[in-house]
Design an enzyme around this catalytic site. Structure first.
Site, PDB file in Angstrom:
ATOM      1  N   SER A   4      -2.866  -7.917  -4.022  1.00  0.00           N
ATOM      2  CA  SER A   4      -2.551  -9.219  -4.625  1.00  0.00           C
ATOM      3  C   SER A   4      -3.414  -9.535  -5.841  1.00  0.00           C
ATOM      4  O   SER A   4      -4.611  -9.220  -5.874  1.00  0.00           O
ATOM      5  CB  SER A   4      -2.768 -10.305  -3.571  1.00  0.00           C
ATOM      6  OG  SER A   4      -2.784 -11.569  -4.169  1.00  0.00           O
ATOM      7  N   GLU A  50      -4.556 -12.277  -6.332  1.00  0.00           N
ATOM      8  CA  GLU A  50      -5.626 -13.171  -5.867  1.00  0.00           C
ATOM      9  C   GLU A  50      -6.973 -12.461  -5.868  1.00  0.00           C
ATOM     10  O   GLU A  50      -8.018 -13.100  -5.906  1.00  0.00           O
ATOM     11  CB  GLU A  50      -5.317 -13.668  -4.447  1.00  0.00           C
ATOM     12  CG  GLU A  50      -4.338 -14.816  -4.372  1.00  0.00           C
ATOM     13  CD  GLU A  50      -4.916 -16.118  -4.913  1.00  0.00           C
ATOM     14  OE1 GLU A  50      -4.212 -16.771  -5.711  1.00  0.00           O
ATOM     15  OE2 GLU A  50      -6.046 -16.482  -4.556  1.00  0.00           O
ATOM     16  N   TYR A  62      -8.586 -14.961   2.259  1.00  0.00           N
ATOM     17  CA  TYR A  62      -7.398 -14.113   2.064  1.00  0.00           C
ATOM     18  C   TYR A  62      -7.681 -13.038   1.028  1.00  0.00           C
ATOM     19  O   TYR A  62      -7.424 -11.857   1.234  1.00  0.00           O
ATOM     20  CB  TYR A  62      -6.223 -14.995   1.625  1.00  0.00           C
ATOM     21  CG  TYR A  62      -5.033 -14.238   1.080  1.00  0.00           C
ATOM     22  CD1 TYR A  62      -4.101 -13.652   1.936  1.00  0.00           C
ATOM     23  CD2 TYR A  62      -4.835 -14.113  -0.302  1.00  0.00           C
ATOM     24  CE1 TYR A  62      -2.998 -12.956   1.421  1.00  0.00           C
ATOM     25  CE2 TYR A  62      -3.745 -13.431  -0.814  1.00  0.00           C
ATOM     26  CZ  TYR A  62      -2.831 -12.850   0.049  1.00  0.00           C
ATOM     27  OH  TYR A  62      -1.753 -12.162  -0.456  1.00  0.00           O
TER      28      TYR A  62
HETATM   29  P1  NAP Z   1       5.495 -13.921   3.641  1.00  0.00           P
HETATM   30  O1  NAP Z   1       6.829 -14.445   3.252  1.00  0.00           O
HETATM   31  O2  NAP Z   1       4.432 -14.854   4.090  1.00  0.00           O
HETATM   32  O3  NAP Z   1       5.748 -12.826   4.792  1.00  0.00           O
HETATM   33  C1  NAP Z   1       4.690 -12.312   5.558  1.00  0.00           C
HETATM   34  C2  NAP Z   1       5.259 -11.406   6.622  1.00  0.00           C
HETATM   35  O4  NAP Z   1       4.180 -10.884   7.408  1.00  0.00           O
HETATM   36  C3  NAP Z   1       6.208 -12.115   7.616  1.00  0.00           C
HETATM   37  O5  NAP Z   1       7.240 -11.228   7.951  1.00  0.00           O
HETATM   38  C4  NAP Z   1       5.301 -12.345   8.816  1.00  0.00           C
HETATM   39  O6  NAP Z   1       6.004 -12.448  10.029  1.00  0.00           O
HETATM   40  C5  NAP Z   1       4.501 -11.051   8.782  1.00  0.00           C
HETATM   41  N1  NAP Z   1       3.273 -11.102   9.568  1.00  0.00           N
HETATM   42  C6  NAP Z   1       2.291 -12.033   9.530  1.00  0.00           C
HETATM   43  N2  NAP Z   1       1.304 -11.708  10.386  1.00  0.00           N
HETATM   44  C7  NAP Z   1       1.670 -10.547  10.987  1.00  0.00           C
HETATM   45  C8  NAP Z   1       1.086  -9.710  11.977  1.00  0.00           C
HETATM   46  N3  NAP Z   1      -0.086 -10.016  12.544  1.00  0.00           N
HETATM   47  N4  NAP Z   1       1.740  -8.588  12.354  1.00  0.00           N
HETATM   48  C9  NAP Z   1       2.941  -8.281  11.821  1.00  0.00           C
HETATM   49  N5  NAP Z   1       3.566  -9.045  10.895  1.00  0.00           N
HETATM   50  C10 NAP Z   1       2.932 -10.158  10.477  1.00  0.00           C
HETATM   51  O7  NAP Z   1       4.854 -13.050   2.457  1.00  0.00           O
HETATM   52  P2  NAP Z   1       5.579 -12.448   1.146  1.00  0.00           P
HETATM   53  O8  NAP Z   1       5.540 -13.465   0.075  1.00  0.00           O
HETATM   54  O9  NAP Z   1       6.841 -11.794   1.543  1.00  0.00           O
HETATM   55  O10 NAP Z   1       4.500 -11.342   0.724  1.00  0.00           O
HETATM   56  C11 NAP Z   1       4.556 -10.018   1.255  1.00  0.00           C
HETATM   57  C12 NAP Z   1       3.175  -9.378   1.130  1.00  0.00           C
HETATM   58  O11 NAP Z   1       2.798  -9.346  -0.243  1.00  0.00           O
HETATM   59  C13 NAP Z   1       2.065 -10.097   1.853  1.00  0.00           C
HETATM   60  O12 NAP Z   1       1.155  -9.119   2.310  1.00  0.00           O
HETATM   61  C14 NAP Z   1       1.407 -10.933   0.767  1.00  0.00           C
HETATM   62  O13 NAP Z   1       0.064 -11.180   1.108  1.00  0.00           O
HETATM   63  C15 NAP Z   1       1.547 -10.011  -0.407  1.00  0.00           C
HETATM   64  N6  NAP Z   1       1.641 -10.640  -1.725  1.00  0.00           N
HETATM   65  C16 NAP Z   1       2.555 -11.622  -1.950  1.00  0.00           C
HETATM   66  C17 NAP Z   1       2.673 -12.166  -3.214  1.00  0.00           C
HETATM   67  C18 NAP Z   1       3.674 -13.240  -3.511  1.00  0.00           C
HETATM   68  O14 NAP Z   1       3.528 -13.899  -4.569  1.00  0.00           O
HETATM   69  N7  NAP Z   1       4.691 -13.432  -2.689  1.00  0.00           N
HETATM   70  C19 NAP Z   1       1.841 -11.693  -4.265  1.00  0.00           C
HETATM   71  C20 NAP Z   1       0.941 -10.673  -3.982  1.00  0.00           C
HETATM   72  C21 NAP Z   1       0.855 -10.138  -2.714  1.00  0.00           C
HETATM   73  P3  NAP Z   1       6.592 -13.883  10.555  1.00  0.00           P
HETATM   74  O15 NAP Z   1       7.939 -14.015   9.893  1.00  0.00           O
HETATM   75  O16 NAP Z   1       6.652 -13.673  12.024  1.00  0.00           O
HETATM   76  O17 NAP Z   1       5.611 -14.919  10.120  1.00  0.00           O
HETATM   77  O1  G4F Z   2       1.901 -21.278  -4.301  1.00  0.00           O
HETATM   78  P1  G4F Z   2       0.497 -21.095  -3.919  1.00  0.00           P
HETATM   79  O2  G4F Z   2       0.084 -21.500  -2.548  1.00  0.00           O
HETATM   80  O3  G4F Z   2       0.178 -19.554  -4.206  1.00  0.00           O
HETATM   81  P2  G4F Z   2      -1.197 -18.743  -4.398  1.00  0.00           P
HETATM   82  O4  G4F Z   2      -2.350 -19.447  -3.814  1.00  0.00           O
HETATM   83  O5  G4F Z   2      -1.283 -18.401  -5.847  1.00  0.00           O
HETATM   84  O6  G4F Z   2      -0.943 -17.439  -3.513  1.00  0.00           O
HETATM   85  C1  G4F Z   2       0.297 -16.761  -3.580  1.00  0.00           C
HETATM   86  O7  G4F Z   2       0.245 -15.778  -4.587  1.00  0.00           O
HETATM   87  C2  G4F Z   2      -0.719 -14.720  -4.355  1.00  0.00           C
HETATM   88  C3  G4F Z   2      -0.645 -13.779  -5.563  1.00  0.00           C
HETATM   89  O8  G4F Z   2      -1.489 -14.243  -6.581  1.00  0.00           O
HETATM   90  C4  G4F Z   2      -0.370 -14.020  -3.065  1.00  0.00           C
HETATM   91  F1  G4F Z   2      -1.237 -12.998  -2.855  1.00  0.00           F
HETATM   92  C5  G4F Z   2      -0.426 -15.008  -1.911  1.00  0.00           C
HETATM   93  O9  G4F Z   2      -0.030 -14.347  -0.709  1.00  0.00           O
HETATM   94  C6  G4F Z   2       0.562 -16.146  -2.201  1.00  0.00           C
HETATM   95  O10 G4F Z   2       1.867 -15.615  -2.181  1.00  0.00           O
HETATM   96  O11 G4F Z   2      -0.458 -21.877  -4.941  1.00  0.00           O
HETATM   97  C7  G4F Z   2      -0.346 -21.703  -6.330  1.00  0.00           C
HETATM   98  C8  G4F Z   2      -1.228 -22.749  -7.028  1.00  0.00           C
HETATM   99  C9  G4F Z   2      -2.648 -22.815  -6.492  1.00  0.00           C
HETATM  100  O12 G4F Z   2      -3.542 -22.871  -7.561  1.00  0.00           O
HETATM  101  C10 G4F Z   2      -2.694 -24.113  -5.716  1.00  0.00           C
HETATM  102  O13 G4F Z   2      -3.972 -24.747  -5.695  1.00  0.00           O
HETATM  103  O14 G4F Z   2      -0.657 -24.034  -6.785  1.00  0.00           O
HETATM  104  C11 G4F Z   2      -1.698 -24.936  -6.492  1.00  0.00           C
HETATM  105  N1  G4F Z   2      -1.170 -26.059  -5.706  1.00  0.00           N
HETATM  106  C12 G4F Z   2      -1.202 -27.365  -6.107  1.00  0.00           C
HETATM  107  N2  G4F Z   2      -0.684 -28.151  -5.149  1.00  0.00           N
HETATM  108  C13 G4F Z   2      -0.616 -26.006  -4.481  1.00  0.00           C
HETATM  109  C14 G4F Z   2      -0.310 -27.323  -4.124  1.00  0.00           C
HETATM  110  N3  G4F Z   2      -0.347 -24.965  -3.670  1.00  0.00           N
HETATM  111  C15 G4F Z   2       0.240 -25.224  -2.465  1.00  0.00           C
HETATM  112  N4  G4F Z   2       0.551 -24.186  -1.643  1.00  0.00           N
HETATM  113  N5  G4F Z   2       0.546 -26.529  -2.075  1.00  0.00           N
HETATM  114  C16 G4F Z   2       0.287 -27.591  -2.873  1.00  0.00           C
HETATM  115  O15 G4F Z   2       0.540 -28.732  -2.504  1.00  0.00           O
END
Ligand code: NAP
Ligand code: G4F
Length: 370
Positions: A135, A137, A159
């Site tokens: 990520s 992050e 995280y």
């Molecule tokens: P998400 O929608 O939160 O999905 C997470 C998945 O992980 C869900 O299927 C969840 O199952 C499963 N999970 C959670 N805990 C688990 C465990 N202990 N054992 C097995 N499965 C488990 O996340 P996403 O946005 O698709 O992201 C996919 C991956 O990319 C994650 O690793 C995230 O950290 C990483 N990532 C995401 C972003 C982004 O912007 N979306 C960016 C960078 C990296 P349930 O449905 O049961 O909760």
């Molecule tokens: O949407 P967010 O919660 O995403 P964040 O923290 O960037 O993390 C996501 O992206 C990562 C990749 O860079 C992934 F690895 C991670 O698993 C996840 O998918 O927050 C985005 C921004 C933050 O700066 C947060 O402080 O939005 C700001 N924010 C402002 N108000 C909020 C809120 N975020 C959330 N979730 N809820 C609010 O009310």
């Protein structure tokens, strides 16, 4: 013979898009689903095939990243050519409330899976490739932008610390044991399937409900944070491409454009001819003890080596999410108009819904971290 993929996190946003992509390429897809007292397969229900049908290519298995024995068994049973580790406690704010759990799933869970993959490869003699969902992050407070594969990490949340651990374990398995293991360092990617507590979806869900008179306020934290938001459907293509290369490597996947939360509000409410300033309220509970102010990726390496390019701009992504959430809100409106109570998520109720929370919703624990 058809290739086989094993996906952890198949029920999540990315898991569902990756499954669509791989099924479209003729793969057999094995997905790991956590046991839960409620159904969690909503995002992949449209892909599910009854096991009694012919040519079934999507197979679901119970499993958990916390359960090393189960992961070893799954590797033997499914014999995958490719393993995509997408499972995670993926909410950054929640990781401050549950740091140890987050580390156990994201850091140690990834190590358990890597060890299961290595043992399977060594015992079976079969080649297997591994993708780790790393990520942006991990860059944390390093605001030297744009961030590339060469930018040092400075994680700012439990995280992100856990993701850094998993990132290095993945590289160590590549270097120590010759495993074909890749890190995709993905910047934020969203879609209509994004979890409702991430900021983009929280905004598009609220804006559309406000438009239809189902909600009157939206509570947010830091509006000044900037993110590089792309479309999840584009990003799963990059995951797959990484595992098709001759050599394993690590790649940044990003659009290169970044916008503030404030700009996303402008865009989303603008699609509905609304002024967000009339509805958005500040709630300090959504602030993080340590924030990541600026993420903007440099995906030049992915462009050059994988020929990968994002196809959706932030404005197009926002419009796609608003359109999808407007359809959801219209369904809710129809139910309300027909005199049926609507079962809205707690987060939405907390954000100032009409009518007030039902006793059932109000009795849920206060989710300080969404
Ligand atoms: P998400 O929608 O939160 O999905 C997470 C998945 O992980 C869900 O299927 C969840 O199952 C499963 N999970 C959670 N805990 C688990 C465990 N202990 N054992 C097995 N499965 C488990 O996340 P996403 O946005 O698709 O992201 C996919 C991956 O990319 C994650 O690793 C995230 O950290 C990483 N990532 C995401 C972003 C982004 O912007 N979306 C960016 C960078 C990296 P349930 O449905 O049961 O909760
Ligand atoms: O949407 P967010 O919660 O995403 P964040 O923290 O960037 O993390 C996501 O992206 C990562 C990749 O860079 C992934 F690895 C991670 O698993 C996840 O998918 O927050 C985005 C921004 C933050 O700066 C947060 O402080 O939005 C700001 N924010 C402002 N108000 C909020 C809120 N975020 C959330 N979730 N809820 C609010 O009310």
């Amino acid at each position: 013979m058809a290739r086989r993929a094993l996906i952890t996190g198949i029920t999540g946003q990315d898991g569902s898009y990756l499954t669509e992509l791989l099924l479209g390429k003729g793969y057999h897809v094995h997905g790991v689903v956590r046991r839960s007292s409620v159904f969690t397969t909503e995002r992949i229900d449209h892909l599910y095939q009854d096991r009694h049908e012919t040519d079934v290519r999507l197979h679901l298995h119970y499993g958990d990243l916390l359960d090393a024995t189960g992961l070893h068994r799954l590797m033997t049973e499914t014999q995958p050519d490719e393993v995509y580790n997408l499972a995670a406690q993926s909410h950054v704010r929640t990781s401050f409330d549950q740091p140890v759990y987050t580390a156990e799933v994201v850091a140690v869970g990834t190590l358990k899976l890597l060890e299961a993959v290595r043992d399977y490869r060594d015992l079976s003699g079969r080649a297997v490739r591994f993708y780790q969902a790393s990520s942006s992050e991990m860059y944390g407070s390093n605001s030297q932008a744009p961030q590339s594969e060469r930018t040092p990490f400075h994680p700012r949340s439990p995280y992100a610390c856990a993701k850094v651990h998993a990132y290095w374990q993945t590289i160590n398995h590549r270097e120590a044991y010759g495993l074909f293991a890749c890190n995709g360092i993905l910047f934020n990617h969203e879609s209509p399937r994004r979890g409702e507590t991430f900021v983009t979806r929280k905004i598009t869900r609220a804006a559309t409900r406000i438009k239809l008179g189902l909600q009157n306020a939206l509570y947010l934290g830091n509006l000044d944070a900037k993110r590089d938001w792309g479309f999840a459907g584009d990003y799963v293509e990059a995951m797959w491409l990484m595992l098709q290369q001759d050599e394993p490597d690590d790649f940044v996947v990003a659009t290169g454009q970044c916008h503030s939360v404030r700009e996303f509000l402008d865009e989303a409410f603008g699609c509905l001819d609304l002024d967000w300033r009339r509805y958005v309220r500040f709630d300090a509970r959504y602030l993080r003890p340590t924030e990541v102010n600026l993420l903007q990726g440099d995906a030049a390496k992915a462009r050059e080596r994988l020929a990968w390019r994002p196809t959706v701009t932030m404005a197009e992504l926002c419009r796609m999410m608003v359109d999808a959430d407007l359809r959801l809100a219209q369904r809710e409106r129809a139910l309300v108009d027909a005199g049926h109570p609507i079962d809205v998520p707690y987060e939405t109720l907390e954000s100032g819904s009409i009518p007030p929370p039902s006793p059932k919703a109000a009795s849920q624990p206060v989710a300080a971290s969404k």
